[in-house]
Every structure is written in C-alpha cells, then in structure tokens.
Scaffold this motif. Sequence first.
Motif, PDB file in Angstrom:
ATOM      1  N   TRP B 344       1.314  11.962   6.784  1.00 44.04           N
ATOM      2  CA  TRP B 344       1.717  11.141   5.647  1.00 44.04           C
ATOM      3  C   TRP B 344       2.611   9.999   6.110  1.00 44.04           C
ATOM      4  CZ3 TRP B 344       0.148   9.521   1.322  1.00 44.04           C
ATOM      5  CH2 TRP B 344       1.007   9.000   0.357  1.00 44.04           C
ATOM      6  N   THR B 348       1.606   6.166   5.439  1.00 48.06           N
ATOM      7  CA  THR B 348       2.507   5.269   4.709  1.00 48.06           C
ATOM      8  C   THR B 348       2.743   3.993   5.514  1.00 48.06           C
ATOM      9  OG1 THR B 348       3.567   7.230   3.780  1.00 48.06           O
ATOM     10  CG2 THR B 348       4.748   5.167   3.522  1.00 48.06           C
ATOM     11  N   ALA B 351      -0.281   1.834   5.256  1.00 52.70           N
ATOM     12  CA  ALA B 351      -0.404   1.204   3.938  1.00 52.70           C
ATOM     13  C   ALA B 351       0.524   0.003   3.822  1.00 52.70           C
ATOM     14  CB  ALA B 351      -0.111   2.224   2.842  1.00 52.70           C
ATOM     15  N   LYS B 352       1.703   0.137   4.350  1.00 55.27           N
ATOM     16  CA  LYS B 352       2.650  -0.983   4.253  1.00 55.27           C
ATOM     17  C   LYS B 352       2.148  -2.181   5.044  1.00 55.27           C
ATOM     18  CE  LYS B 352       6.758   1.416   2.815  1.00 55.27           C
ATOM     19  NZ  LYS B 352       7.733   2.416   3.255  1.00 55.27           N
ATOM     20  N   TYR B 384       3.585   0.490  -4.846  1.00 53.87           N
ATOM     21  CA  TYR B 384       3.648   1.841  -5.407  1.00 53.87           C
ATOM     22  C   TYR B 384       3.052   2.864  -4.430  1.00 53.87           C
ATOM     23  CZ  TYR B 384       5.065   0.298 -10.065  1.00 53.87           C
ATOM     24  OH  TYR B 384       5.768  -0.209 -11.118  1.00 53.87           O
ATOM     25  N   THR B 385       3.695   4.021  -4.363  1.00 51.43           N
ATOM     26  CA  THR B 385       3.271   5.097  -3.458  1.00 51.43           C
ATOM     27  C   THR B 385       3.245   6.418  -4.219  1.00 51.43           C
ATOM     28  OG1 THR B 385       4.419   4.013  -1.631  1.00 51.43           O
ATOM     29  CG2 THR B 385       3.854   6.333  -1.319  1.00 51.43           C
ATOM     30  N   PHE B 500      -1.655   4.390  -2.370  1.00 50.99           N
ATOM     31  CA  PHE B 500      -0.711   3.272  -2.419  1.00 50.99           C
ATOM     32  C   PHE B 500      -1.339   2.131  -3.210  1.00 50.99           C
ATOM     33  CE2 PHE B 500      -0.883   5.538   1.571  1.00 50.99           C
ATOM     34  CZ  PHE B 500       0.430   5.937   1.776  1.00 50.99           C
ATOM     35  N   SER B 522      -6.321   3.319   0.052  1.00 46.53           N
ATOM     36  CA  SER B 522      -6.732   4.709  -0.155  1.00 46.53           C
ATOM     37  C   SER B 522      -7.545   5.196   1.040  1.00 46.53           C
ATOM     38  CB  SER B 522      -7.504   4.805  -1.467  1.00 46.53           C
ATOM     39  OG  SER B 522      -7.812   6.140  -1.750  1.00 46.53           O
ATOM     40  N   THR B 790       7.865   5.327  -6.288  1.00 45.66           N
ATOM     41  CA  THR B 790       7.408   6.340  -5.335  1.00 45.66           C
ATOM     42  C   THR B 790       7.375   7.697  -6.016  1.00 45.66           C
ATOM     43  OG1 THR B 790       8.454   5.110  -3.547  1.00 45.66           O
ATOM     44  CG2 THR B 790       7.837   7.373  -3.065  1.00 45.66           C
TER      45      THR B 790
END
Lengths: 159, 801
Positions: B344, B348, B351-352, B384-385, B500, B522, B790
Amino acid sequence: MAKVKLNVNGKDHEVELVDDQHPLLWVLRDELGLVGTKFGCGMAQCGACTVHLNGSPTRSCSVPAIAAVGQKITTIEGLAQNGVLTAVQKAWIDHDVPQCGYCQAGQIMSASALLREKKNPTDADIDSYMQGNLCRCGTYLRIRTAIKSAAKALNGSAS
Amino acid sequence: MNSVINTENEYYPPAILEQIALMERESQGSAPVTGPVSRRNFMKVSAGAGGGLVLAFGLGLGEKADAQQAPGPGGPRPGGAPAAPQPINTNAYVRIAPDGRITLVSKNPEIGQGIKTAFGIIMAEELDAKWSDVTIEQAPIDSATYGQQFAGGSTSIPSAYNTLRNAGAAARAMLVAAAAKQWDVPESEITTSESVVRHAASNRSLTYGALATAAAALPAPTTAQVKVKDRKDWKLMGKRISGFDNPALVTGKPLFGVDVQLPNMKVAVYEKCPAVGGKVASANLDEIRKLPGVVDAFILEGNGQVAALMPGVAIVANNTWAALSAKKKLKVTWDETNASKDSWTALTAFAKEAAAKGAGLQELKKVGDVDAAFQGAKTVEAFYTFGFVSHATLEPQNTTAWYQKDPAGDKLEIWGSVQIPDSARTAAANVVGLAAGERRNFPNATLHQMRIGGGFGRRINNEYAVEAAAISKQAGGVPVKLMYTREDDLTHDFYRAGGFQALKGAVDEKGKLTAWAGHVISFNDGFAAAPPGGRQPGGVQGGGWPSPNEFPAEYTPNYRLTQTLTPIKTPCGPWRAPGSNTAAWVVQSFMHELSTAAKRDHAEFLLEVFGQKQAPVVAPGGFGGGGGGGLIPERAVATIKAVVERSGWGKPLPKGHFQGLAFHFSHQGHFAEVAEVSVDSKKKVTLHKMTVVGDIGPIVNMSSAENQVQGAVIDAFSTLALEVNIENGRIKEQNFDTYKLARMPIAPVVDVHFLDTTYPPTGLGEPALPPAGPAICNAIYAATRERIRTLPITRQGFSIA
Ligand code: FES
Ligand code: FES
C-alpha cells in the motif's frame, strides 16, 4: 483423550474430546449437533458463540469443554421451553431484528442474560452489556428496541 | 493518450452484468409501471401430489436464452448472438394444498437482504393469501428452469417483480374461475381475500384449499390475461412483515452453510500462501497426519486461478477442533516467485506521482473544455485516497462438498452459502473434472443453496466452494466441510479495492459549478494474461469507476475523467455498492469542497447542479451504479428537498452538532442523506443521527427496507474507520481485534423515509450505503474545518469509538 460428561439444556451427554483445549463451541456444534451456537472469530471478539454457563453469558469458542463439566450449559436451542418462546425471542421476531441472522443467537443469549441481571436496562446499559456482540449487518438499533420491549413484557408478566 | 476503457476492471462478474443489461433493456430505466410486463410468456398448472394446485411458469424465450448463457469458467460470455427458440422448462412458484397451506418459492439466495420474505410478499399480495397460511421455500438451484438465480447488484427485486406478481395473480385467477364454475356465477361477482373466495350475492365462500384441486384442472391463463392489482388495493405490500425465517433463527435451527452436517462428514481446513500466488514448496505433512483426529493432509497444486483453486495444504480431520489445532502446527515453506508483493505504501507513492502528471493515461469521458474553463476561474484541487477493506461476513467462508465416484459418471454435491450458486457449482465441477455436458452445464453437479450469514458481495466469488470440492475428491470421496478460520477469511478476501483520485473543479463568479476534472488512479490484474477463452487468473475487479457517465459527468458543462491503472495481485471484488461506495465518497466530498469555496449553501448548490443536466439520457449504465441511463434528476431533486426538510437542514442544532449532506444514485436507488455529528477534542466522531430519504419505487416490506437502510448507515460509518493494510503481498489485519467493526454503542438514530413513487421497484441491499460516508465526512468538515481526504479517517487522526 478422555470422555467427559456435559449437561446441555438440561440433558447429560457423554462426549469425547480431542484434547483438553477442545473448545465448548466445537463440542456443541460437531459432537452434539447443536449448531445454533455460531463461530465467528474463535478469540472472544464477536460473541456469536455466546452460551450460558450456570446462567452467565460465556464465549464458548474460548472456553475448553472440560471447564464446563459440572455446570449447566444453556444454548440458543435450550431457551424455549416446550415450544414456548421466551420474551426475548418473541421480541426479536416482533421487531424483525435479523438481517442475515448469523449473529442473532449470540445476541439473544447476551440479551437474555442482561435482562436477568437488570430488569429495566437503559440505552447505556444495553450498549455496554451488548458491545461484545458484533453484528456485521448493523441490526444494533433493532436489538436495542427488542431488548426494551422484552424488558417491558417480562416486567409486565412478573407483576 | 488512448481512450480505451479498461474492461478488466469490471466490478461485477458476467452473471450479474448480464442481468443488469437485461433489466436495462426491459425497463429503459425511467418508465413508471403501467401494467404487467413479462418475458415469461406462458404458465402451466398441474395438480400436486395428493391434490391441490401447482402453478409454474414456462421460461419465456428471452429468459431461456439467458439461461443458456449462464456464466462459468470458459462458458459463454454476455453479448453473444440471440439464441434460437428452445424447448421450455417449467418451475413451480405457487403451490396450494387441499388443506389450505400455501407454499411460495423464492428462487434467489437469502443473504440478509430479506429476499425470501419479499418474494413471498409480492406473490401473496397478488394471490390475496392470508400471510399466516404462507410458507416460503428456497427454490432448487437450476438455471435451466428458474433462470438466473443469484444475489448481487440489488437486482433480485427489479428482475423478478413482474414474474412474481403474475404468478400470484394467475393462481388467484384460477381459484376464482374454479369457484365461478362450481357456483355457476360470473367471475366478475367473485371477490377474494385472506385465502378465501366469496360470492357476496349468494353468501357463499370457499377456502383456497377447498378449491385448489378443481382449479388445477382448468387451463392456465396466459400472462396477457392475468391482471395484477392496482397499488391502492395492496394489503401486504409496503407493510411491516417480520422475516419468514425469524422463528427458525431465534431458536437456533440449522439454516446456514456452516450448519450442514452429513453422515461420515469430515472437516477440512486449507492453508494458502499469505501472499496470493505463492506455491507450496514443502510442508510437514507426515507430522500433521499423526496428530489426533487428523485423517489426511495433502497438497493441492491448484489451477492458478484466484477465483477457483490456488495452491495450498489441506488438512482433513474428524472434527473441527482436530482440524483447527492441526492447522496451528502446520509448517509450510512457500515458493513466492510468482506471489504478490503488493504494498500500500508503494501504491500510494505511485498514485501521487501519477496525479502530479495531471490527466491520466486513458480518457473515460470528455464534455466541453475543462482546461479553458479553469482559466481565470475560482478552482479547487484535491487528492483523495481510500484504503482496501474486507467484507468480513460474520459467517466465515465455508462449503460442504461431496465428490462421489460413480461408474455411470462421477458426481459432485455441494451445500453452500454462495451468492451466485450456479457459478460456484460449475466452477467446482470444472476443477474436479466432472463431465461438462451440454453448454458446460455439468449435469452431475448439484448445489444446495443455504442461507448466507452475510454477503456484501464476498460470496460472488466462490473459491472456497472449489476448494471444498477438490479436497473431497482428493480425500477419496468423503463428504467434507471446508471451514475458513476468521484469519483465513480476512487474509484471503476479494477486497474492496483501495484507490485514489486527483480532482480539480471550478465555480464561476455566481458560485455555479462550471468545470470538473477527475483522474482516477486504480488497479488492473497483476497476474499473467488470461489463457485463450479462459478467465483472468487474478481476481481484480472493483477498483475502477462505476461508469464513464457517473455523476457529475452529465451535469457539468466542462467535464473530463481520466484513468491510470497499475497492476496488483491482491484479489479485489464487489463490495456492497461496488464502485459507487467509493465514487460517492469522492464526488460528494469534493462537491462540498466546491460549494464551500463558492460560499454557497450545499443543498442549494447540489440542487442547482441537478438542474443543469447537459445532455439527454444516453448510454445505459444505470443499474450497476453509473449515473448515465438511470439517474433521474427530478428524483434526485425530490430526495434532496425532502431530506433538507426532514433533517432540519440549516436550522439551529444542539450545541456542538453539525450537519453534512450527500446524495448518490446507484442500483436504481436515489438516496439523499444528512448526517448530524459532533467531534470532541480528541477527534472522536459521534454520529448522532442520519436522516435518509430514498426513492426506490414501491416498498415491498417496510420493516426489511428500514432494516437495510439502518444497516447500510451503520456499515458506512463503521467502514470509514476500517482498512486492511497490505505490505509484501500480506494482509496485516487477521481478526476482529485489529479489524474493528463497529459495535453497538456507535449506532446512531436513523430516520428513514421513502418517497412514494410509481417508478419500478429496486433492491435495497446497496443504494442506501454510498451517500452515508460522504454525508458524515461533510459533517466532520462542518464541525472541524478539516476535510477528510483520506480513508480510513483514522489516518487523519479521527476515530469513531
Ligand atoms: S466465535 Fe467466540 S467470540 Fe467470536
Ligand atoms: S444479522 Fe447479520 S451479522 Fe447480525
């Protein structure tokens, strides 16, 4: 492992245990076919396996069967007498409490014990007594209502 | 940029998608009910054993074509050529015995959504049966006669409603015809109620039981001849009726899959690699086989499909405790070459980075020109997460299977708590190598549907049923009950995918929404590509967006939705209102960010948005959750206005209480909800009250409907504070001590109100859930000025208990 004698719902049974850790839950379900008592976690977290030992609510997944020898074990199957439902069971039907229903045997066993200890439980009493019983479907509101309505019925019939 | 939508990211399996497509074709989403419509075009009546009446339906040709396309590994997929007319099978829906007992058949699985009782009510209403005369039975699982039989997508009610009404009405019509004949009076002078037929003029009456055998001798009416009731004449529909199985539940009768016990049955446990995709390198099988009560222990290689059979070690024992204690002593060395390394933390970070690039790799939808609209406008940006969550059904996954050697062809019998029984049956039969038969229907495989101790989408995947079947076969054909421990259940789920989204929106000088750009980040399937004609080996569904037309795609003059996908191996699947449960949180939270930036009242802002629909209703996508073909702005507006009214929105509240509002459409349900919360100095959130207004068309059982909504609100609140953490392919949360489902003290007051509308009815297992989470988060913002971006909210220091 040795055979032990258990008194369940007023009847004596002789059962053979795998070892001295053999939980009461699995003896009830596997050996005696009393499958109303449910397995949810195996570590006293969910309350699905709640039975009464000499009247007090107990997580049967976390009590070895040998510890219940000599005690009166009551399961969900032993609540109704001669087919007459208890006030708690009736309230559960009247208020249509269950969704999936899986937690409800444990909820009813806890609620029945609560009402023996406290005749008129408040919301706070109910919340704190019942918080060991998870309901994944979220029937908590109806459980509260049903407990109060059962309390009323019991108090009414006692007076 | 390419504009291909990733189809691996479907969040329902074929069986449910197919049903959704069918209903969309039928309903067109918006037509109010005007009269009976049915594809089942003929009925059949016969006498029961010992007399009485049995009313069955022949499957209409359209339905028959569906049955042929029942899903299965390698089976036909939806969208094939229409089937030629086929011989028609029949099934019994209504039975009336000479002694007056009425048996109604419920064809779909009961998972706690109340379908068994609801199906009974719909038929009993049209039959004019006395409710206490009615018994409701689970139908046998047989898609060739009953058509699709599953619980998923809140489709049971909308797909069966007309058929069941017709069944009840036809049986009633035949009883009336029998009485008219016997009394020699016109049918029009005859009335029915409470299982009795009456002729007022001559003061004669007969019970249904007394007429049933005579009625069975009459020709059955055609569907077109059957008249269903006007709503104003309903006596049972919409009332509060206690669940049919409640007496059995409160006395502990065996109902669930886990309750099955067969003569000579063994209990099995199955240990799989904690990181999905790992294989057994070695295990201390000899030691395990010597343990008390253990009858066998062996390795299954599996077929490499996450939704079928992955490698593992099976222990077969005389009873559950012997199996569980042996499992604790089991030592397995795993070969993790091909196993999940999902993390995870790493996802994350990915995704950022992806979000920093602006738009995503694929474009899902484009309206107007967002970039131009952002120029010089007041804009808001947010990231958004949301984490992965488990289904955690209280009944752990389990199945009893019995593989039987037979010279005439081996057989498989399964007792299961499964949401798509036919998928479970065919997947298990396929893996144990039964003869496939015509249309891969596996005639030697039978599944007995058991009540389900919580579904929420978990039991749409049936790997535990396949495992049980494979273990029974390998153990030499003994009946075997496979039990998952809670640890097995939580660490081998098909999780609600985390995900996200990067968002940018704009409002004009009047505070009107003018532009919205979303970038969904995703997942897709990290296992190797599917073999030709086979299923994806992995189980990644549910990560993506419900539909390109999901709200607010058609309500914003400038709109762009893009997507970036990255592979993972962690199995994901449908979780109560899949897609919608996270989409609603993102969209409705960000909508509140925009109205806040515009300094507008949020209810007014939202109502304005629903008033600015950009295009006529286009592509379908409504039932599954997409805002395209199903969302009707007038219904959205009506629910929002009603919830504003009922919740006292904008009126003074008790000190320290704050409100948040959200709306979401999914599964044909329009829901507006207002949360009332307070937040203490330690950031503990108390949800005092949730006001819910829904429009799902007519209500079948008010008691069960309210129960579903109350449960959905509690589930949504609970889930705001939950996650499963994934590192090195492993799930950290193993039991309820760390996966802390909400307990009774958090349960808020839930004020449920349904609008009385004439739209077609829909199911209620899902649509009340999605708006509850964002309503609570918007209220938390009102209370603290801290925006929840989050999930779980614990990651921002909040708690709920
Ligand atoms: S199974 Fe005993 S408390 Fe959960
Ligand atoms: S009713 Fe489903 S867990 Fe309580």
